[in-house]
Design an enzyme around this catalytic site. Structure first.
Site, PDB file in Angstrom:
ATOM      1  NE  ARG A  43      -1.913   0.965   3.848  1.00  0.00           N
ATOM      2  CZ  ARG A  43      -2.507   0.935   5.049  1.00  0.00           C
ATOM      3  NH1 ARG A  43      -3.811   1.085   5.131  1.00  0.00           N
ATOM      4  NH2 ARG A  43      -1.791   0.747   6.132  1.00  0.00           N
ATOM      5  CB  SER A  82       2.901 -21.994  11.356  1.00  0.00           C
ATOM      6  OG  SER A  82       3.563 -22.054  12.592  1.00  0.00           O
ATOM      7  CE  LYS A 135      -0.251 -20.025  11.766  1.00  0.00           C
ATOM      8  NZ  LYS A 135      -0.556 -18.841  12.479  1.00  0.00           N
ATOM      9  CG  HIS A 147      -0.056 -24.466  14.421  1.00  0.00           C
ATOM     10  ND1 HIS A 147       0.295 -23.164  14.729  1.00  0.00           N
ATOM     11  CD2 HIS A 147       1.111 -25.128  14.249  1.00  0.00           C
ATOM     12  CE1 HIS A 147       1.615 -23.060  14.742  1.00  0.00           C
ATOM     13  NE2 HIS A 147       2.131 -24.232  14.454  1.00  0.00           N
ATOM     14  CG  ASN A 148      -1.642 -19.867  15.891  1.00  0.00           C
ATOM     15  OD1 ASN A 148      -0.969 -20.592  15.165  1.00  0.00           O
ATOM     16  ND2 ASN A 148      -1.710 -18.576  15.714  1.00  0.00           N
ATOM     17  CD  GLU A 195       2.822 -20.859  18.611  1.00  0.00           C
ATOM     18  OE1 GLU A 195       2.499 -21.156  17.442  1.00  0.00           O
ATOM     19  OE2 GLU A 195       3.201 -19.718  18.928  1.00  0.00           O
TER      20      GLU A 195
END
Ligand code: ATR
Length: 477
Positions: free
Chosen positions: A34, A128, A184, A187-188, A191
């Protein structure tokens, strides 16, 4: 003029590194941001690379060969919508937009539906591994139109991390619409759970056993050689060896304020576990642990008026044996956390109509991402043996470890509770184990209560489950 094979919008660090990763595999990459300065900066540092910079989005689109493959690495939410809106009128049928941001999966489902009739494909992909992962090889979790993914696949397979075990790329097509961003998200969450469990064992060793930071660094280093072998254990050991960079001479961990921040993805994961009605207590306790850590001033005030245990906890004589039990407690709890994470995926698959290949999901987390760990191979193996495994705990490897280590986790959690050291995730893990293996839970009494106050009815142990019974608890006339 040469046309680019791939385009990347967003030249903040993740976008820039991803573009450089794609370029390094022999592709020409169009780049756009941008504001001009980030693109200028990339070109100043990488003038020799096969990058085509554009400063107008129209020029950017024109610089890419059709069907265009354009990856958005911009701020999730409003930023992503803004870029999509600018791009749509400029694209042709068959072009593929790929959102690599940390997008909430329901936004990806909505964008996919919105673009469904336009002929423009939309892939939402988890990326990731942080900045370094984006540059050298992330773990990628794409979802969307399968046919469109096939056109992106060669590039994704090249840029993804490769697993040490077999060299396989850490990418797999997760499923339709928001499946990739869902994976995802889980997954987080996992984590969060991994980090909290490690942090709790650190706290026990530090504040119950009185082990020094230096000694603990060696313990984690040792742990990293066995079942717990993982990136997070490795960096924990490394962190504990580091001294204050501002010169106090103390370990850096002692100078870092104990307020655990978050960017909301753990909350998404826990929130959706509630939505799909599956227990995800280890991860959720990890989210809560961050929240309560943020209440520093309140905790400091409370610490002055709320007492800990009145008696000093008695430690067993064999310190080495106790440290081994802490290691076992950590591995046991990690298994519970992953068992919950994969259960959540299974429930989500039903709710959102996806068809996950669970073994592959574990496979693509073996390298590139923050939760990479040797033990993910055991999860892949478990699903290879039985694709329709209900819960990881029903696999022989995980069942045996859980049965073997359960006494350790009980002892460690009891010790921490007696010492007044919080263990929300470790205790959630053993509680989950005990709930999951319970043939009978006290929900019989719960059903009686519900029937008593609300005539909600109940099922009986001696009758078919489809029959409802109501007890006359009081005169209902
Ligand atoms: P960071 O990753 O540095 O925290 P961010 O705010 O998440 O940054 O934004 C990442 C990228 O999204 C940047 O390239 C940003 O463009 P600018 O460099 O011009 O700020 C881009 N971005 C954020 N909002 C945007 C929008 N509404 N339209 C286009 N790009 C946007």
């Amino acid at each position: 003029m040469t046309q680019a094979d791939f385009g990347v919008v967003g030249m903040a660090v993740m976008g820039r590194n991803l573009a450089l990763n794609v370029e390094s595999r022999g592709y020409t990459v169009a780049i756009f941001n941008r504001s001009r300065s980030k693109t200028d900066d990339v070109m100043a540092k990488h003038s020799e690379k096969k990058l085509i910079p554009s400063f107008k989005i129209e020029d950017f689109v024109k610089s890419i060969a059709t069907p265009r493959r354009i990856m958005l690495m911009v701020q999730a939410g409003a930023g992503t919508d803004a870029v999509i809106n600018q791009l749509i009128p400029l694209l042709d049928k068959g072009d593929i937009l790929i959102d690599g941001g940390n997008t909430f999966f329901k936004d990806t489902i909505a964008r996919n539906a919105r673009l469904a009739d336009s002929g423009i494909n939309f892939i939402g992909t988890g990326v990731s591994g942080g900045e370094l992962g984006a540059l050298q090889g992330p773990s990628l979790m794409p979802g969307g139109q399968k046919e469109a993914y096939e056109l992106v696949r060669p590039i994704f397979e090249q840029i993804a991390a490769k697993a040490e075990q077999d060299g396989k790329p850490c990418v797999t097509f997760c499923g339709e619409n928001g499946a990739g961003h869902y994976v995802k998200m889980v997954h987080n969450g996992i984590e969060y759970g991994d980090e909290e469990l490690i942090d709790e064992t650190y706290n026990i060793m530090r504040n119950v056993l009185g082990i020094s930071v230096d000694e603990m660094a060696d313990i984690f280093k040792e742990w990293n050689k066995g079942e717990l072998d993982s990136y997070l254990i490795e960096i924990t050991a490394d962190i504990l060896t580091r001294k204050d960079d501002l010169g106090s001479g103390k370990p850096i961990v002692d100078m870092i304020l104990d307020r655990g921040n978050n960017k909301g993805t753990g909350r998404w994961s826990s929130g959706d576990a509630l939505e799909v009605q599956v227990p995800q207590s280890v991860i959720t306790e990890a989210v809560y642990a961050r929240y309560i850590s943020m209440m520093k001033e309140e905790r400091v005030a409370a610490s002055k008026v709320l007492n800990g245990p009145s008696e000093k906890v008695e430690l067993p004589e064999d310190k080495k044996a106790l440290i081994e039990k802490i290691r076992q407690a950590l591995y046991f709890s990690k298994i519970m956390s992953y068992a919950q994470g994969f259960e959540q995926l299974r429930f989500a698959a039903k709710q959102y109509d996806w068809d996950f290949d669970y073994g592959k999901l574990a496979q693509i987390w073996r390298a590139g991402c923050i939760i990479r760990a040797g033990f993910l191979q055991n999860i892949t193996d478990a699903y290879d043996k039985k694709a329709d495994l209900t819960n990881l705990l029903m696999d022989d490897y995980f069942k045996d470890i859980a049965n073997k280590y359960q006494d350790s986790v009980r002892e460690v959690v009891a010790l921490a509770v007696k010492a007044g050291v919080p263990v929300p995730a470790l205790s959630a893990a053993v509680t989950y184990f005990d709930s999951y293996r319970a043939e009978v839970l006290p929900a019989n009494l719960l059903q009686a209560q519900r029937d008593y106050f609300g005539a909600h009815t109940y099922q009986r142990v001696d009758k078919p489950f489809d029959q409802a019974f109501h007890y006359t608890w009081y005169d209902e006339a």
